[in-house]
Design an enzyme around this catalytic site. Structure first.
Site, short mmCIF file in Angstrom:
data_model
loop_
_atom_site.label_atom_id
_atom_site.label_comp_id
_atom_site.label_asym_id
_atom_site.label_seq_id
_atom_site.Cartn_x
_atom_site.Cartn_y
_atom_site.Cartn_z
N CYS A 40 77.45 54.75 -11.89
CA CYS A 40 76.17 54.25 -11.37
C CYS A 40 75.45 53.55 -12.50
O CYS A 40 75.01 54.19 -13.45
CB CYS A 40 75.33 55.41 -10.85
SG CYS A 40 73.60 54.99 -10.55
N HIS A 42 52.07 72.63 -9.10
CA HIS A 42 50.62 72.47 -9.11
C HIS A 42 49.98 73.26 -10.24
O HIS A 42 50.47 74.30 -10.66
CB HIS A 42 50.03 72.84 -7.75
CG HIS A 42 50.32 71.78 -6.72
ND1 HIS A 42 49.75 70.53 -6.78
CD2 HIS A 42 51.14 71.77 -5.64
CE1 HIS A 42 50.21 69.80 -5.76
NE2 HIS A 42 51.06 70.52 -5.06
#
Lengths: 481, 419
Positions: free
Chosen positions: A399, A49
């Protein structure tokens, strides 16, 4: 006998472990899950934040901005992804405009840098895909994104290299006070320690209650998040916050550090501390809210969803203090901006221990940095060529959605991954749009080979979550009864 | 094996499943000299290798084969010719001038150029996220194809008591397969009012094994902290929303998903090929060439097929046309655009040319009885029954489009009045 045992391997426990590993202490971290970061931290929104959100006069307000400034160094030293992408808090109603002004004032007075109120023209230039009904937005360039689980893995790896011990799959069953400290009985063994730091998130009041140190209560608040297909990558470049409500910062649009957009979270009080279910209502609420600020985002683009539990305390603020039981410290109620604050919480607790008489002498050998895991997808062509020459396993993509190589998966397993989720959260294998449809069996093979265990013992995320069962013909007569 | 690879090929094929193998064969038959087939797996054959049930080849070979047998026939033909095969290798990127960036466990980092490129990457399964099934996230929820790979390739069982959401063909096949392996399949649940798989699979995989198919029904909640423990099953209303008042719980430890397939068009998207939202694949001409000259597409990356025989047929043509382009043989450009009517969900190709036989594949939007298919005023054919799960293939003789001077034709199906 340990000097300090941290219970709980979330972001707070891991940050504490690294901070305390600077000193000559016998230090251990005990985690109930099979790997660190597998509780609330795994399901966190991943936002550092900006520093201006939390109210003045609270611990949250004290630690948000200070915490924010610590992450550049941490990300560099611990080699995890970190991007200061900035935040836009948008006002879509005239009555919200005052909130933007107030928040800016709060941030300015705290020293948060770069806060600016943007008019529609400037908003549209920076974020052309946002709704045209936005009246103003507060731009906070200091907001950043990370993967919180990567931070946990990095922090604990660094702590371990500096001598801290890690015990996973050790749920704490009971704690007893002894003459010279505490004994902790886990599901596997007994530990003795002078000091206990209770960093057990949504379970903090229950763990504290084991020794009568529960002078607070935790009220779990569930949040659902929806991860969207890469098709929408780049639709916004800042974190998008609505004007918040009393209980939550509202539904955010989060350009994650890896690129895909995530939307969420909801905020719902729940009784069950293992209630990580998602719901139709949650999905409807999130997408209805998000479409108000960014109309092009659609439910159809969801590739996966999940829920996490915030550990909200009765005071709605962090509880970081010695408990009524001497030597037992509670670090509880760590919810937003808990991730942002974690590094400062670790320092604050360390100073609290020093003030209470714990001898802290610095290790001359302490190392702040670790060698991070290799990231094939982020390498240049030249680096890739060199990597494949060095280890042909870099030439094998396991992947394909996220371009993760066999070499990266092997590295992850060598550095602590024990489960499919452990591999997924370290290297992203299985996190993309096919959600492991193609790579699961190959990752299982790599886990089985490297850990020397049978395929049937491989789990999604620890005990009881086995991916498959042995066949009848592999069972012995006794097994079949 | 060192330095065996060239820098330039006539035709480079991406993907070594049924589509890629047939495209290689097609390119070879058409006379291309240098052909390279790239596959990411250790061996070619693609998804056929895990399809150990029979039923393949009835159209193409006029006999019934298993998946591996079907693949083997193509692999043998390809190996006997001049096709170079690069397995355990992965195409990272293709540039618009057809340079390919490839990594390979054996050969390292490669840069190649193809005069023509055939995209044959196949498709992937839709996952839980795509339908946002509410509930917990335990182990034991997986796609039917992954379960098939576990059972048939790895000798593992996904669980013991299995429910299947969606009635796609892989789900139906797995219902039978797991029953034969000693699992109990408690039921197949289909959101739509009709099955999404081939009729023959409903009969041979469910009916013959007394496995119930519940249509207009879905999984409304997944229970279980670590492993699936039970499911809440609910019927759905006309808007496909579950009705909680009529729900019930079913005990099981596994939920397989067979809820649709999505063409794997990551490379196509990077190449910015013009896509068709209805198929999820690129738009192609009657020579199966995409919007980028020299790039062809075939098989499930172009549009999801139901049977592999059609994939082979389509891909042989794609390989031939790719080879022709590489060899400098010119074909007239298509001059008729083919558009879908109100009852047609999708069709391939997207344009036609009057100079030769044309092959068209299409699907209807809804099941329809006694209907008439029309392609403009050029062609019509009666069907007794059409269902969305069965793709129809048509071949138009060259003369059908002779003397047609319009720029577009519409393909549509309309119900016929039964006398």
């Amino acid at each position: 006998m340990y000097d300090v045992i941290i219970i709980g391997g979330g972001i707070v426990g891991c940050a504490l472990a690294r901070e305390l590993s600077r000193y000559n202490l016998r230090l251990a971290l005990i985690e109930k899950e099979v790997e660190v970061g597998f509780g609330t931290s795994k399901t966190n929104s991943g936002i550092i934040h900006a520093g201006h959100h939390s109210a003045e006069g609270t611990l949250k307000g004290k630690f948000e901005w200070a915490g924010n400034q610590r992450w550049d160094d941490l990300a560099r030293d611990l080699k995890f992804g970190f991007k200061r992408i900035g935040e836009l808090l948008i006002a879509q109603k005239p009555e919200d405009l005052q909130y933007l002004e107030d928040l800016k004032k709060q941030g300015d007075s705290r020293g948060v840098t770069g806060l600016e109120i943007w008019e529609p023209k400037q908003i549209r230039k920076a974020e052309p895909n946002l709704s045209h009904s936005i009246l103003q937005a507060l731009h906070a360039p200091t907001a950043a994104v990370i993967n919180p689980y990567e931070a946990c893995f990095g922090l604990i790896e660094c702590a371990r290299q500096n001598g801290a011990q890690l015990f996973c799959d050790h749920p704490v069953m009971s704690i007893r006070q002894k003459d010279d400290g505490f004994s902790i009985q886990t599901g596997q063994k007994k530990f003795l320690s002078q000091i206990i730091l209770n960093a057990t998130g949504v379970f903090a009041d229950r763990v504290a209650a084991m020794i009568g140190a529960d002078n607070f209560k935790i009220f779990p608040r569930k949040g659902e998040e929806y991860l969207l297909d890469r098709r929408l990558q780049g639709i916004v470049s800042h974190l998008i916050f609505p004007t918040p409500s009393a209980t939550s910062k509202g539904v955010l649009i989060i350009p994650t550090v890896d690129g895909p957009i995530m939307v969420g979270p909801t905020a719902e009080e729940v009784d069950n501390r293992e209630n990580l279910s998602t719901s139709f209502a949650g999905a409807s609420k999130i997408f209805a809210s998000v479409r108000k600020s960014c109309p092009a985002i659609s439910e159809r683009d969801t590739i996966t969803e999940f829920a996490g539990l915030r550990a909200v305390s009765g005071t709605n603020d962090f509880i970081i203090e010695p408990s009524p039981v001497k030597g037992f410290y509670n670090i509880a109620g760590i919810q937003s901006p808990g991730l942002t604050a974690a590094p400062v919480i670790a320092t604050f607790v360390t100073e609290m221990l020093r003030a209470d008489g714990l001898a802290l002498t610095e290790k001359s050998t302490w190392k702040a940095a670790i060698d991070g895991p290799p990231h094939f997808a982020q390498m240049t062509t030249r680096e890739r060529q060199a990597a494949i020459l060095d280890d042909p396993a870099f030439g094998r993509i396991v992947c394909r959605c996220e371009s993760v190589t066999e070499a990266e998966i092997r590295y992850a397993i060598r550095h602590g991954a024990r489960t499919l989720d452990g591999v997924k959260f370290r290297v992203r294998a299985g996190m993309g749009r096919c959600q492991g449809g193609f790579c699961t069996t190959r990752i299982m093979d790599l886990l089985a080979q490297t850990l020397a265990i049978p395929l049937a013992e491989i789990t999604k995320r620890g005990r009881g979550s086995n991916v498959c069962t042995p066949r009848h013909d592999d069972l012995s007569v006794e097994d079949l009864g | 094996m060192k330095n065996r690879l060239r820098n330039k090929y006539d035709v480079v094929i991406v993907g070594g499943g049924p589509a890629g193998l047939a495209a290689a064969l097609g390119a070879q038959e058409a006379g291309a000299e240098h052909i390279l087939l790239i596959d990411r797996e250790i061996e070619t054959g693609g998804i056929l290798n895990q399809c150990i049930h029979s039923g393949f080849g009835l159209h193409y070979f006029k006999e019934e084969l298993t998946g591996p047998e079907y693949a083997e026939r193509f692999i043998r033909s390809v190996l006997s010719g001049n096709v170079e095969i690069l397995t355990d290798s992965y195409v990272l990127d293709i540039s618009p001038d057809l340079h390919l960036e490839v990594i390979s466990g054996n050969d390292g980092y490669l840069h190649l150029k193809g005069a023509a490129v055939v995209l044959a990457m196949g498709c992937r399964e839709r996952t839980r996220g795509a339908i946002r099934t509410p509930g917990f996230r335990p182990a034991g929820v997986m796609t039917a194809g992954l379960a098939q790979k576990m059972v048939n390739m790895k000798g593992l069982l996904p669980g013991r008591r299995v429910a299947i959401l969606g009635s796609g063909d892989i789900g139906l096949i797995m219902a039978r397969r797991l029953t034969l392996e000693g699992c109990e399949v408690v039921g197949v649940y289909e959101l739509l009012p009709y099955s999404n798989g081939l009729t023959r699979n409903v009969v041979q995989c469910l009916d013959d094994f007394d496995i119930p198919l519940h249509v207009s029904t879905t999984v409304a909640f997944i229970h279980g902290q670590n492993r699936v423990e039970r499911l809440t099953i609910a019927p759905v209303n006309h808007q496909l929303v579950p009705d909680p008042s009529r729900s019930r719980d079913v005990n099981c430890d596994t939920l397989l998903l067979s809820i649709g397939l999505i063409p794997e068009n990551e490379l196509s998207t990077r190449l910015r090929l013009r896509m068709d939202p209805a198929t999820g694949g690129p738009q192609v001409t009657s020579t199966l060439e995409t919007s980028l000259p020299g790039v062809f597409a075939c098989g499930n990356v172009l549009h999801v097929h139901d049977i592999v025989d059609f994939v082979s047929e389509e891909s042989l043509r794609a390989g031939r046309f790719a080879a022709e382009l590489a060899l400098g043989i010119r074909r007239p450009c298509d001059n008729i655009s083919l558009q879908t009517g109100e009852n047609v969900a999708s069709c391939v190709p997207h344009s036609l040319s009057p100079d030769r036989e044309q092959t068209i594949y299409f699907r209807v939007k809804q099941p329809m009885k006694h209907c008439l298919l029309t392609i403009g005023d050029r062609y019509e054919k009666k069907f007794r029954m059409l269902i969305p799960s069965e793709m129809i293939r048509l071949t138009l003789a060259p003369e059908v489009l002779d003397h047609y001077f319009g720029g577009k034709l519409k393909i549509d199906v309309q119900p016929q009045k039964v006398a």
